[in-house]
Design an enzyme around this catalytic site. Structure first.
Site, PDB file in Angstrom:
ATOM      1  N   ASN A  12       0.818  -1.277  -0.082  1.00 19.53           N
ATOM      2  CA  ASN A  12      -0.035   0.027   0.036  1.00 19.53           C
ATOM      3  C   ASN A  12       0.986   1.201   0.157  1.00 19.53           C
ATOM      4  OD1 ASN A  12      -1.731   1.986   0.571  1.00 19.53           O
ATOM      5  ND2 ASN A  12      -2.430   1.337   2.838  1.00 19.53           N
ATOM      6  N   TRP A  13       0.999   1.820  -1.184  1.00 22.34           N
ATOM      7  CA  TRP A  13       1.919   3.078  -1.030  1.00 22.34           C
ATOM      8  C   TRP A  13       1.231   4.050  -0.799  1.00 22.34           C
ATOM      9  CZ3 TRP A  13       4.992   3.498  -6.551  1.00 22.34           C
ATOM     10  CH2 TRP A  13       5.756   2.255  -6.526  1.00 22.34           C
ATOM     11  N   LYS A  14       0.205   4.280  -0.187  1.00 17.89           N
ATOM     12  CA  LYS A  14      -0.475   5.320   0.434  1.00 17.89           C
ATOM     13  C   LYS A  14      -0.274   6.673  -0.562  1.00 17.89           C
ATOM     14  CE  LYS A  14       0.019   3.267   4.691  1.00 17.89           C
ATOM     15  NZ  LYS A  14       0.162   3.176   6.260  1.00 17.89           N
ATOM     16  N   HIS A  99      -9.335   0.961   5.045  1.00 20.79           N
ATOM     17  CA  HIS A  99      -8.141   1.485   5.848  1.00 20.79           C
ATOM     18  C   HIS A  99      -8.295   2.099   6.800  1.00 20.79           C
ATOM     19  CE1 HIS A  99      -4.076   2.654   6.629  1.00 20.79           C
ATOM     20  NE2 HIS A  99      -3.470   1.455   6.133  1.00 20.79           N
ATOM     21  N   GLU A 101      -6.577   4.724   7.996  1.00 23.45           N
ATOM     22  CA  GLU A 101      -6.360   6.119   7.710  1.00 23.45           C
ATOM     23  C   GLU A 101      -7.688   6.776   7.005  1.00 23.45           C
ATOM     24  OE1 GLU A 101      -2.634   5.465   5.681  1.00 23.45           O
ATOM     25  OE2 GLU A 101      -1.846   5.040   7.700  1.00 23.45           O
ATOM     26  N   GLU A 169      -5.169  -4.770  10.616  1.00 23.49           N
ATOM     27  CA  GLU A 169      -3.999  -4.028  10.891  1.00 23.49           C
ATOM     28  C   GLU A 169      -4.377  -3.043  12.291  1.00 23.49           C
ATOM     29  OE1 GLU A 169      -2.068  -2.749   6.831  1.00 23.49           O
ATOM     30  OE2 GLU A 169      -3.734  -1.535   7.167  1.00 23.49           O
ATOM     31  N   GLY A 175       3.018   2.211  10.630  1.00 18.65           N
ATOM     32  CA  GLY A 175       3.862   3.343  10.476  1.00 18.65           C
ATOM     33  C   GLY A 175       4.841   3.648  11.947  1.00 18.65           C
ATOM     34  N   SER A 214       3.665  -2.029  10.046  1.00 13.31           N
ATOM     35  CA  SER A 214       5.230  -2.078  10.390  1.00 13.31           C
ATOM     36  C   SER A 214       5.791  -3.433  10.040  1.00 13.31           C
ATOM     37  CB  SER A 214       5.515  -1.950  11.852  1.00 13.31           C
ATOM     38  OG  SER A 214       5.128  -0.439  12.085  1.00 13.31           O
ATOM     39  N   GLY A 235       2.987  -1.269   4.134  1.00  9.68           N
ATOM     40  CA  GLY A 235       2.899   0.302   3.810  1.00  9.68           C
ATOM     41  C   GLY A 235       4.307   0.773   3.438  1.00  9.68           C
ATOM     42  N   GLY A 236       5.104   1.252   4.462  1.00  8.89           N
ATOM     43  CA  GLY A 236       6.228   1.946   4.102  1.00  8.89           C
ATOM     44  C   GLY A 236       7.367   0.923   3.442  1.00  8.89           C
TER      45      GLY A 236
HETATM   46  P1  PGA Z   1       3.254   0.391   7.254  1.00  8.08           P
HETATM   47  O1  PGA Z   1       1.722   0.500   7.010  1.00  8.08           O
HETATM   48  O2  PGA Z   1       3.708  -1.008   6.765  1.00  8.08           O
HETATM   49  O3  PGA Z   1       4.061   1.585   6.892  1.00  8.08           O
HETATM   50  O4  PGA Z   1       3.180   0.276   8.903  1.00  8.08           O
HETATM   51  C1  PGA Z   1       0.762  -0.642   6.860  1.00  8.08           C
HETATM   52  C2  PGA Z   1      -0.734   0.039   6.341  1.00  8.08           C
HETATM   53  O5  PGA Z   1      -0.923   1.003   6.750  1.00  8.08           O
HETATM   54  O6  PGA Z   1      -1.238  -0.638   5.294  1.00  8.08           O
END
Ligand code: PGA
Length: 252
Positions: A12-14, A99, A101, A169, A175, A214, A235-236
């Site tokens: 997930n590149w956000k 998600h 967020e 998640e 993050g 993470s 994510g990251g």
């Molecule tokens: P993260 O994000 O790996 O940067 O913690 C995961 C996500 O929100 O899908």
């Protein structure tokens, strides 16, 4: 993991990535070799602006390209929104919905996530439905109840092992570099599996449940071996092809 559930490693590149990032997609597609393709599905969800170029970069590989959100409606007066049909038209084959967020920043309720998952299926996309508790909810001992309620409220009745993936998640792990223990992850995934089994019977045994929050090359091995964990939502660490591939190679 039972043989009937093929692992899925999703990125997930956000809100990250400009046109130059297509090179990372190409590198992921190139690194997704026959050995890895035999073991796991790979999906990258770039921002919508990069969907078409990502689809092109992934063209000659089995790498799937997905989106990060969709509107519930197919078209209409919804300035700034994108329908699942538009995402499919751009070449996406999956979409993340719910998600944390988006639940936090855009006040998305379980009901809205349910409608978005249905929209995804209407357009022929696989829906990756995200759930997860906040730190306060976990500390209050409500983690299992919160996650069970989210799964009941966000996963529509027409779910199948082919059109649905659930991603657990924990909000506090996204993050932050903090991760639950593999035992904690296994427990929550067990709760999700049993909620799915109550609704979908035997089909629930074939539905994939990913862990996200993470996930990094150095912690993936212990997380992915936890019971009922069928892959990861990253994510990251999905922004760099080498890290994402290192995570996926945990399945080799
Ligand atoms: P993260 O994000 O790996 O940067 O913690 C995961 C996500 O929100 O899908």
């Amino acid at each position: 993991m039972p043989a009937e559930r093929r692992p899925l490693v999703a990125g997930n590149w956000k809100m990250n990535g400009l046109r130059g990032s297509a090179a990372e997609i190409t590198a992921i597609a190139d690194g997704y070799d026959a050995a890895l393709a035999a073991r796991a599905d790979l999906l990258i969800c770039p921002p919508a602006t990069l969907l078409a170029s990502a689809v092109q970069a992934a063209e000659r590989s089995a790498l799937r390209i997905g989106a990060q959100d969709c509107h519930a409606k197919a078209s209409g007066a919804h300035t700034g929104d994108l329908s699942a049909e538009m995402l499919a038209d751009a070449g996406a084959t999956a979409v993340i919905v719910g998600h944390s967020e988006r639940r936090a920043d855009h006040h998305e309720s379980d009901e809205m996530v349910w409608e978005k998952a249905e929209a995804a299926w209407r357009a022929g996309l696989m829906a990756v439905v995200c759930v997860g508790e906040t730190e306060a909810q976990r500390q209050a001992g409500h983690c299992h109840a919160v996650v069970a309620r989210q799964v009941r409220g966000s996963v529509p009745d027409a779910a199948t092992p082919e059109n649905l993936v659930v991603a657990y998640e924990p909000v506090w792990a996204i993050g932050t570099g903090l991760v639950p223990t593999p035992e904690d992850v296994a427990e929550v995934h067990g709760v999700i599996r049993s909620v799915l089994a109550q609704r979908f019977g035997d089909a629930a045994q074939r539905m994939r449940i990913l862990y996200g929050g993470s996930v990094k090359p150095d912690n993936v091995a212990s997380l992915l071996t936890a019971a009922d964990v069928d892959g990861a939502l990253v994510g990251g660490a999905s922004l760099k092809a080498s890290d994402f591939l290192a995570i996926a190679r945990a399945y080799l």
